[in-house]
Each structure stands twice: as C-alpha cells, then as structure tokens.
Design an enzyme around this catalytic site. Sequence first.
Site, PDB file in Angstrom:
ATOM      1  N   GLY A 190      -4.612   2.151   8.217  1.00  0.00           N
ATOM      2  CA  GLY A 190      -5.605   1.493   9.052  1.00  0.00           C
ATOM      3  C   GLY A 190      -5.392  -0.009   9.111  1.00  0.00           C
ATOM      4  O   GLY A 190      -5.586  -0.643  10.159  1.00  0.00           O
TER       5      GLY A 190
ATOM      6  N   ASP B 278       0.844  -1.190   0.000  1.00  0.00           N
ATOM      7  CA  ASP B 278       0.000   0.000   0.000  1.00  0.00           C
ATOM      8  C   ASP B 278       0.880   1.241   0.000  1.00  0.00           C
ATOM      9  O   ASP B 278       1.326   1.719   1.043  1.00  0.00           O
ATOM     10  CB  ASP B 278      -0.922  -0.003   1.224  1.00  0.00           C
TER      11      ASP B 278
ATOM     12  N   HIS C 241       0.513   8.030   3.742  1.00  0.00           N
ATOM     13  CA  HIS C 241       1.207   7.402   4.864  1.00  0.00           C
ATOM     14  C   HIS C 241       2.714   7.686   4.876  1.00  0.00           C
ATOM     15  O   HIS C 241       3.419   7.149   5.730  1.00  0.00           O
ATOM     16  CB  HIS C 241       0.965   5.893   4.827  1.00  0.00           C
TER      17      HIS C 241
ATOM     18  N   ILE D 164      -0.201   9.555   8.356  1.00  0.00           N
ATOM     19  CA  ILE D 164      -0.864   8.684   9.320  1.00  0.00           C
ATOM     20  C   ILE D 164      -0.530   7.223   9.037  1.00  0.00           C
ATOM     21  O   ILE D 164      -0.125   6.868   7.929  1.00  0.00           O
ATOM     22  CB  ILE D 164      -2.395   8.886   9.295  1.00  0.00           C
TER      23      ILE D 164
END
Length: 285
Positions: free
Chosen positions: A211, A188, A193, A208
């Site tokens: 998830g 990903d 990120h 961040i």
Amino acid sequence: MPIDAAKVLAAEPRSGEISWTAKDVLLYHLGIGAGVPATDPGELRYTLESRLHVLPSFATVAGGGPPGVISGLSTPGIEADLARVLHGGQSLTVHRPVPVRGTATATSRVAGLYDKGDAALLVLRTDVADADGPLWTGDARIFLRGEGGWGGDRGPSARPDPPEGEPDRTVDRPVREDQALLYRLSGDLNPLHADPGFAGAAGFERPILHGLCTYGMTLKAVVDTLLGGETSRVRSYATRFAGVVFPGETLRIRMWRGEGTVRVAVSALDRDEAPVLADTVVDHS
C-alpha cells in the site's frame, strides 16, 4: 490470544536512531516507479544524486522500513498473525523538507486502539526529529483482522465527502510486474508482497503491491502534475487504503485542485476501476 487493550494503551513510547543516505532515497524512488523515461530532466530529480530531491513519502521507509505495520505488532498486548494484518491508512505531516541524508530519532507510540467488531484498529504515531528539530510525523492505521469484539471504543467514523465534479487532471501510471520485489528492498519484507503461497494463505490470488508503494506513486503523480515537481511544497498527505493493487496493473489517478489542497482518488484500471486509495488529500504551499 485476543488483544489486551489495557496493556496496548499503556505501552510506553519507544525511541531509536534511524539514518539514511542518498542511496536509500534513490532506491525508494526507483521502487515507486521513478526514472521513466530515464533521461527526462523531471525524472532525474529523483534518480540522479547530483540533483536529488526527496519525495516526502520517503519518510515512510527512512531508516530501513515502515514505522507502523511491523513495529506496531510488537506492541505489548498484541499477538497477531501477520497474514491477517492489513495496513488501513497512512498520514504524514512534513515539518521540514526531508534531507537527502540524515540521522534522526524516531519515537513511536500508540495513538489509538479501536474495536471495529470483526477487527481491531491500531493507530501508531511516529515522530521523527534530528539535531535541528522536528522533521515529520506519521500515523499508520493498522487493521488486525479477527482481533475485535472486546467491547472497546469504535473510534471516529466520519469520512470526507467525495470530490465533486470532473477531476482537474487524470493520469495513468503502470505498475511493473517486479514493482513489489523492488520496493520491498526499502525495508518492508512482508512475504505478502512476494511469496505466492503466503499471499494465498492471506486470501489473495497472488502477491499484492505494498500500500505504501501506491501511496508513494500517487504523491509523485501529484507533485509532478500539479506542483511543478517541487517536492518541498508538500505539507501533509493522508489516505485510506480502499483496495489492493496487483503488480502489472495500471493505476488511474484523478486529481481535484483546491486552495492549497489536492483531493485524489486512485483506482485499478484493469479491474473496472476498483477503488485503491480513497479519502486522499495532499496539502501544499
């Protein structure tokens, strides 16, 4: 351009071959924080190929990337800005233990499209099977901010009641400063990120954590704490992403044991225990 709901719902399933090796599994486990302490026998089940057990959440990256978020944006009828896309939830049903290495066919289809007013909610289902039969089924819930309002079905809104009483176990898990940079190597590569400028444009003060990285860290904590480290006991695992995690923070993971079920709540300890994962359930044997 707004979503063409009719075209999205009429989209044909898409199939393709995926494959993975023990190296992919090892990298994933390191990406969710396995290997601390490095010589702990329990950690070596995740980090040493000669005794490797596969955490079922590896299914979310098997074959080189998440089967839901990015691929869902290429569904006919969707044109969305990646900076306005949020992964809202993930569920996984394991039909058989995930093998250390394998080749399989992944078939993805739109399982639902809902109008949430200020956003559209796309549910993308991926079924994975190898020569011996079904392996796992995953559902990714993808929010497309600013793409709602076409008058479509709002979809189900019921949520489980929160767990009652004090948790049976509470553990804290630190998130490394470079955790997102390591985890993204499993496939990903969303710049949200890693790239501070992109994260700022998306409304975040800094990049961040994925998830799905939190998702994997949480399942590992449940398996290690309540399931004796036996990854093969996991039958299904579902969560709602309730808030963000910033690399360098600490996750507080609370667990409530039931009959064949563990309820979980995850918060960010450094931000007054802001919710991170909610409506989280692990079903097990």
